[in-house]
Design a protein around this motif. Structure first.
Motif, PDB file in Angstrom:
ATOM      1  N   UNK A  22       0.821  -1.211   0.000  1.00  0.00           N
ATOM      2  CA  UNK A  22       0.000   0.000   0.000  1.00  0.00           C
ATOM      3  C   UNK A  22       0.858   1.266   0.000  1.00  0.00           C
ATOM      4  N   UNK A  23       2.133   1.149   0.331  1.00  0.00           N
ATOM      5  CA  UNK A  23       2.993   2.325   0.447  1.00  0.00           C
ATOM      6  C   UNK A  23       4.140   2.386  -0.563  1.00  0.00           C
ATOM      7  N   UNK A  24       4.410   1.299  -1.243  1.00  0.00           N
ATOM      8  CA  UNK A  24       5.558   1.255  -2.150  1.00  0.00           C
ATOM      9  C   UNK A  24       5.234   1.895  -3.490  1.00  0.00           C
ATOM     10  N   UNK A  25       6.245   2.367  -4.206  1.00  0.00           N
ATOM     11  CA  UNK A  25       6.005   2.870  -5.562  1.00  0.00           C
ATOM     12  C   UNK A  25       5.529   1.727  -6.463  1.00  0.00           C
ATOM     13  N   UNK A  26       4.694   2.024  -7.419  1.00  0.00           N
ATOM     14  CA  UNK A  26       4.149   0.975  -8.294  1.00  0.00           C
ATOM     15  C   UNK A  26       5.223   0.265  -9.099  1.00  0.00           C
ATOM     16  N   UNK A  27       6.326   0.911  -9.319  1.00  0.00           N
ATOM     17  CA  UNK A  27       7.391   0.299 -10.118  1.00  0.00           C
ATOM     18  C   UNK A  27       8.278  -0.640  -9.295  1.00  0.00           C
ATOM     19  N   UNK A  28       8.120  -0.634  -8.001  1.00  0.00           N
ATOM     20  CA  UNK A  28       8.955  -1.489  -7.144  1.00  0.00           C
ATOM     21  C   UNK A  28       8.308  -2.860  -6.976  1.00  0.00           C
ATOM     22  N   UNK A  29       9.143  -3.897  -7.071  1.00  0.00           N
ATOM     23  CA  UNK A  29       8.675  -5.255  -6.786  1.00  0.00           C
ATOM     24  C   UNK A  29       9.192  -5.652  -5.419  1.00  0.00           C
ATOM     25  N   UNK A  30       8.333  -6.269  -4.652  1.00  0.00           N
ATOM     26  CA  UNK A  30       8.714  -6.624  -3.294  1.00  0.00           C
ATOM     27  C   UNK A  30       8.142  -7.989  -2.941  1.00  0.00           C
ATOM     28  N   UNK A  31       8.971  -8.792  -2.282  1.00  0.00           N
ATOM     29  CA  UNK A  31       8.537 -10.096  -1.804  1.00  0.00           C
ATOM     30  C   UNK A  31       8.852 -10.182  -0.320  1.00  0.00           C
ATOM     31  N   UNK A  32       7.901 -10.582   0.464  1.00  0.00           N
ATOM     32  CA  UNK A  32       8.092 -10.769   1.901  1.00  0.00           C
ATOM     33  C   UNK A  32       8.005 -12.259   2.182  1.00  0.00           C
TER      34      UNK A  32
END
Length: 76
Positions: A22-32
């Motif tokens: 909900x807070x990251x830039x749309x271009x960033x990919x993130x995996x938790x």
């Protein structure tokens, strides 16, 4: 004391993922992902080797690992 299993379960990782998404830039990919426990085979000889001394050493080693460890870093 928190164990790795209590620290970040799959359910919690989904909550963390949603929070960051909900807070990251749309271009960033993130995996938790939850951490994977790796055994540390300590070999220690104690004198005296009483139950209270063993318990104290074990408690200090657990504290050391929780305090000093970090993802991708060797355990002290």
């Amino acid at each position: 004391m928190q164990t790795l299993r209590q620290f970040l379960t799959r359910q919690r990782s989904s909550v963390v993922q949603a929070y960051i998404d909900a807070r990251r830039p749309v271009t960033a990919e993130l995996y938790v992902v939850a951490p994977v426990a790796a055994p540390v085979p300590f070999q220690i000889q104690l004198t005296p080797g009483s139950a209270s001394v063993k318990a104290a050493v074990e408690a200090e080693l657990r504290d050391l690992i929780l305090r000093e460890s970090a993802p991708g870093r060797d355990t002290p």
